[in-house]
Design a protein around this motif. Structure first.
Motif, PDB file in Angstrom:
ATOM      1  N   HIS A  15       4.992   1.359   2.808  1.00  0.00           N
ATOM      2  CA  HIS A  15       4.065   0.278   3.367  1.00  0.00           C
ATOM      3  C   HIS A  15       3.732  -0.204   2.005  1.00  0.00           C
ATOM      4  O   HIS A  15       2.978   0.054   1.313  1.00  0.00           O
ATOM      5  CB  HIS A  15       2.735   0.684   4.041  1.00  0.00           C
ATOM      6  CG  HIS A  15       2.878   0.962   5.456  1.00  0.00           C
ATOM      7  ND1 HIS A  15       3.320   2.492   5.874  1.00  0.00           N
ATOM      8  CD2 HIS A  15       3.058   0.549   6.529  1.00  0.00           C
ATOM      9  CE1 HIS A  15       3.347   2.468   6.992  1.00  0.00           C
ATOM     10  NE2 HIS A  15       3.174   1.424   7.408  1.00  0.00           N
ATOM     11  N   LYS A  16       4.302  -1.588   1.818  1.00  0.00           N
ATOM     12  CA  LYS A  16       4.213  -2.199   0.430  1.00  0.00           C
ATOM     13  C   LYS A  16       2.629  -2.647  -0.043  1.00  0.00           C
ATOM     14  O   LYS A  16       2.343  -2.394  -1.143  1.00  0.00           O
ATOM     15  CB  LYS A  16       5.100  -3.659   0.355  1.00  0.00           C
ATOM     16  CG  LYS A  16       5.173  -4.135  -0.968  1.00  0.00           C
ATOM     17  CD  LYS A  16       6.035  -5.404  -0.812  1.00  0.00           C
ATOM     18  CE  LYS A  16       6.012  -6.046  -2.217  1.00  0.00           C
ATOM     19  NZ  LYS A  16       6.759  -7.525  -2.441  1.00  0.00           N
ATOM     20  N   LEU A  17       1.972  -2.974   1.007  1.00  0.00           N
ATOM     21  CA  LEU A  17       0.582  -3.420   0.621  1.00  0.00           C
ATOM     22  C   LEU A  17      -0.391  -2.254   0.059  1.00  0.00           C
ATOM     23  O   LEU A  17      -1.105  -2.108  -0.578  1.00  0.00           O
ATOM     24  CB  LEU A  17      -0.233  -4.074   1.981  1.00  0.00           C
ATOM     25  CG  LEU A  17       0.378  -5.720   2.218  1.00  0.00           C
ATOM     26  CD1 LEU A  17      -0.315  -6.095   3.428  1.00  0.00           C
ATOM     27  CD2 LEU A  17      -0.056  -6.425   1.034  1.00  0.00           C
ATOM     28  N   PHE A  18      -0.097  -1.236   1.130  1.00  0.00           N
ATOM     29  CA  PHE A  18      -0.878   0.078   0.788  1.00  0.00           C
ATOM     30  C   PHE A  18      -0.369   0.652  -0.766  1.00  0.00           C
ATOM     31  O   PHE A  18      -1.267   0.944  -1.574  1.00  0.00           O
ATOM     32  CB  PHE A  18      -0.378   1.278   1.668  1.00  0.00           C
ATOM     33  CG  PHE A  18      -1.108   2.603   1.345  1.00  0.00           C
ATOM     34  CD1 PHE A  18      -2.331   2.703   1.557  1.00  0.00           C
ATOM     35  CD2 PHE A  18      -0.439   3.590   0.621  1.00  0.00           C
ATOM     36  CE1 PHE A  18      -3.125   4.113   1.015  1.00  0.00           C
ATOM     37  CE2 PHE A  18      -0.915   4.653   0.546  1.00  0.00           C
ATOM     38  CZ  PHE A  18      -2.357   5.044   0.526  1.00  0.00           C
ATOM     39  N   ARG A  19       1.045   0.574  -0.995  1.00  0.00           N
ATOM     40  CA  ARG A  19       1.396   0.979  -2.299  1.00  0.00           C
ATOM     41  C   ARG A  19       0.921   0.259  -3.180  1.00  0.00           C
ATOM     42  O   ARG A  19       0.612   0.855  -4.510  1.00  0.00           O
ATOM     43  CB  ARG A  19       3.244   0.776  -2.179  1.00  0.00           C
ATOM     44  CG  ARG A  19       3.701   1.563  -3.114  1.00  0.00           C
ATOM     45  CD  ARG A  19       5.205   1.659  -3.120  1.00  0.00           C
ATOM     46  NE  ARG A  19       5.966   0.439  -3.338  1.00  0.00           N
ATOM     47  CZ  ARG A  19       6.638  -0.180  -2.405  1.00  0.00           C
ATOM     48  NH1 ARG A  19       6.978   0.387  -1.330  1.00  0.00           N
ATOM     49  NH2 ARG A  19       7.208  -1.285  -2.627  1.00  0.00           N
ATOM     50  N   GLU A  20       0.793  -1.238  -3.323  1.00  0.00           N
ATOM     51  CA  GLU A  20       0.141  -2.111  -4.092  1.00  0.00           C
ATOM     52  C   GLU A  20      -1.225  -1.672  -4.450  1.00  0.00           C
ATOM     53  O   GLU A  20      -1.493  -1.913  -5.679  1.00  0.00           O
ATOM     54  CB  GLU A  20       0.593  -3.593  -3.761  1.00  0.00           C
ATOM     55  CG  GLU A  20       1.851  -4.128  -3.757  1.00  0.00           C
ATOM     56  CD  GLU A  20       2.035  -5.388  -3.217  1.00  0.00           C
ATOM     57  OE1 GLU A  20       1.079  -5.984  -2.780  1.00  0.00           O
ATOM     58  OE2 GLU A  20       2.991  -6.057  -3.593  1.00  0.00           O
ATOM     59  N   GLY A  21      -1.873  -1.442  -3.414  1.00  0.00           N
ATOM     60  CA  GLY A  21      -3.287  -0.993  -3.635  1.00  0.00           C
ATOM     61  C   GLY A  21      -3.552   0.350  -4.396  1.00  0.00           C
ATOM     62  O   GLY A  21      -4.345   0.230  -5.195  1.00  0.00           O
ATOM     63  N   VAL A  22      -2.606   1.092  -4.113  1.00  0.00           N
ATOM     64  CA  VAL A  22      -2.918   2.355  -4.894  1.00  0.00           C
ATOM     65  C   VAL A  22      -2.281   2.108  -6.322  1.00  0.00           C
ATOM     66  O   VAL A  22      -3.151   2.780  -7.160  1.00  0.00           O
ATOM     67  CB  VAL A  22      -1.905   3.537  -4.140  1.00  0.00           C
ATOM     68  CG1 VAL A  22      -1.601   4.614  -4.986  1.00  0.00           C
ATOM     69  CG2 VAL A  22      -2.279   3.847  -2.893  1.00  0.00           C
ATOM     70  N   LYS A  23      -1.374   1.558  -6.720  1.00  0.00           N
ATOM     71  CA  LYS A  23      -0.864   0.981  -7.944  1.00  0.00           C
ATOM     72  C   LYS A  23      -1.685   0.560  -8.641  1.00  0.00           C
ATOM     73  O   LYS A  23      -2.073   0.753  -9.788  1.00  0.00           O
ATOM     74  CB  LYS A  23       0.366   0.466  -7.932  1.00  0.00           C
ATOM     75  CG  LYS A  23       1.103   0.244  -9.212  1.00  0.00           C
ATOM     76  CD  LYS A  23       2.233  -0.664  -9.167  1.00  0.00           C
ATOM     77  CE  LYS A  23       2.937  -0.635 -10.686  1.00  0.00           C
ATOM     78  NZ  LYS A  23       2.183  -1.502 -11.560  1.00  0.00           N
ATOM     79  N   ARG A  24      -2.737  -0.468  -8.214  1.00  0.00           N
ATOM     80  CA  ARG A  24      -3.741  -1.213  -8.631  1.00  0.00           C
ATOM     81  C   ARG A  24      -4.744  -0.345  -9.238  1.00  0.00           C
ATOM     82  O   ARG A  24      -5.214  -0.428 -10.264  1.00  0.00           O
ATOM     83  CB  ARG A  24      -4.173  -2.275  -7.612  1.00  0.00           C
ATOM     84  CG  ARG A  24      -5.064  -3.407  -8.680  1.00  0.00           C
ATOM     85  CD  ARG A  24      -5.561  -4.355  -7.608  1.00  0.00           C
ATOM     86  NE  ARG A  24      -4.349  -5.040  -7.145  1.00  0.00           N
ATOM     87  CZ  ARG A  24      -4.015  -5.224  -5.974  1.00  0.00           C
ATOM     88  NH1 ARG A  24      -4.897  -4.456  -4.743  1.00  0.00           N
ATOM     89  NH2 ARG A  24      -3.127  -5.986  -5.305  1.00  0.00           N
ATOM     90  N   ILE A  25      -5.174   0.661  -8.345  1.00  0.00           N
ATOM     91  CA  ILE A  25      -6.102   1.638  -8.650  1.00  0.00           C
ATOM     92  C   ILE A  25      -5.800   2.573  -9.962  1.00  0.00           C
ATOM     93  O   ILE A  25      -6.438   2.659 -10.921  1.00  0.00           O
ATOM     94  CB  ILE A  25      -6.453   2.481  -7.501  1.00  0.00           C
ATOM     95  CG1 ILE A  25      -7.333   1.702  -6.609  1.00  0.00           C
ATOM     96  CG2 ILE A  25      -7.472   3.739  -8.029  1.00  0.00           C
ATOM     97  CD1 ILE A  25      -7.422   2.448  -5.219  1.00  0.00           C
ATOM     98  N   LEU A  26      -4.291   2.974  -9.940  1.00  0.00           N
ATOM     99  CA  LEU A  26      -3.883   3.912 -10.881  1.00  0.00           C
ATOM    100  C   LEU A  26      -3.657   3.112 -12.329  1.00  0.00           C
ATOM    101  O   LEU A  26      -3.984   3.766 -13.167  1.00  0.00           O
ATOM    102  CB  LEU A  26      -2.561   4.519 -10.318  1.00  0.00           C
ATOM    103  CG  LEU A  26      -2.636   5.348  -9.092  1.00  0.00           C
ATOM    104  CD1 LEU A  26      -1.416   5.644  -8.672  1.00  0.00           C
ATOM    105  CD2 LEU A  26      -3.479   6.656  -9.357  1.00  0.00           C
TER     106      LEU A  26
END
Length: 235
Positions: A15-26
Motif C-alpha cells: 500500500h503506497k500511501l501507508f508506506r509513504e506515511g511510515v517513511k515520512r515518520i522514519l
C-alpha cells in the motif's frame, strides 16, 4: 566525537500511501535511514541483498510472497537482519506464528508515530518489540493455558504458573507499579498518561526506570517477567 551510525531500513508494503506515511515518520528521526522500499516479499529479498539494512519493516499481507514466507526467507539468508512485522491482525495466533518464523517484532498498523519509532530503535539495537495491545492478548492466552483450560504441559513449556499477586514495591515506586500494570493491560505510553493524568514524557521516564530496575531490555520482557513473578494482574 564520531557520529552515531544510523539504523538502515528497508520498508516493504504493497500500500503506497501507508508506506509513504511510515517513511515520512522514519525520515524525521536522525538515527534512521530508509535506504529502499518495495511492494512484496520477492522484492524484500532482493533489496536486503543489495542494501544490507539493519531492519526490514515488512507487511504481513502482501500479494505473491507474503510476510510470513518473506520473513522465513530473510532470516535464513540474512540472519543478521532484524524483521519487524507490520500487521492489522492482533490475534495471538498470527503473532506466535510469525515470531516462531524468526521475526524480531510485531507492530499493529494502528500504531502511533512514537510506537513506530520505539519499535525500530528496540529491534535495531537487538531487542524484541511486540505492540502493547498484542502483548496483552498473548499474555491472556498464556495465562489461560496456565490455569488448566488447555494441556497443562503447554503452560509449563511457556514458564507460567499461578502465583500470588503482589506489587513489586521492593524495587519499584508505587507510580512505577501503576505504569507497569497498565503496560500489562496493553496501554501505549499515551494511554498510560491519559489514565494517570501525567504527560507522555513522564510515562517514558517511568518506563525507562522500570526497564533499568528490572534489568530487562524492552517492555515485552518487563511485562512477561512481571506476569511470571505475580507483580501484575492479567485482566
Amino acid at each position: 566525537m564520531a557520529e552515531q551510525e544510523k539504523i538502515k531500513l528497508v520498508l516493504i508494503d504493497d500500500h503506497k500511501l501507508f508506506r509513504e506515511g511510515v517513511k515520512r515518520i522514519l525520515d524525521m528521526e536522525k538515527e534512521f535511514e530508509v535506504v529502499a522500499e518495495g511492494e512484496d516479499g520477492d522484492e524484500a529479498t532482493q533489496l536486503v541483498s543489495q542494501y544490507q539494512p539493519n531492519v526490514v519493516l515488512l507487511d504481513i499481507n502482501m500479494p505473491g510472497v507474503n510476510g510470513v514466507e518473506a520473513t522465513r526467507n530473510l532470516v535464513t539468508q540474512f540472519p543478521e537482519v532484524k524483521v519487524l512485522i507490520l500487521s492489522i491482525h492482533d490475534d495471538e495466533s498470527y503473532v506466535t506464528h510469525v515470531l516462531k518464523t524468526g521475526a524480531a517484532g510485531y507492530l499493529l498498523k494502528e500504531m502511533d508515530a512514537d510506537a513506530l519509532i520505539e519499535a525500530v530503535k528496540v529491534v535495531g539495537s537487538g531487542g524484541a518489540y511486540i505492540h502493547p495491545k498484542v502483548t496483552h492478548n498473548l499474555i491472556k492466552e498464556y495465562r489461560r493455558l496456565s490455569t488448566g483450560d488447555e494441556d497443562p504441559s503447554q503452560a509449563l513449556e511457556l514458564g507460567y504458573k499461578e502465583v500470588e499477586y503482589r506489587k513489586p514495591l521492593h524495587i519499584l515506586t508505587r507510580r512505577e507499579c501503576d505504569v507497569l500494570q497498565l503496560m500489562t493491560d496493553g496501554y501505549s505510553n499515551r494511554m498510560v498518561g491519559e489514565d494517570l493524568y501525567i504527560s507522555e514524557k513522564t510515562v517514558k521516564n517511568h518506563v525507562s526506570n522500570i526497564l533499568q530496575k528490572m534489568n530487562v531490555n524492552d517492555r515485552t520482557q518487563a511485562v512477561v517477567e512481571s506476569i511470571k513473578k505475580g507483580w501484575v494482574k492479567v485482566r
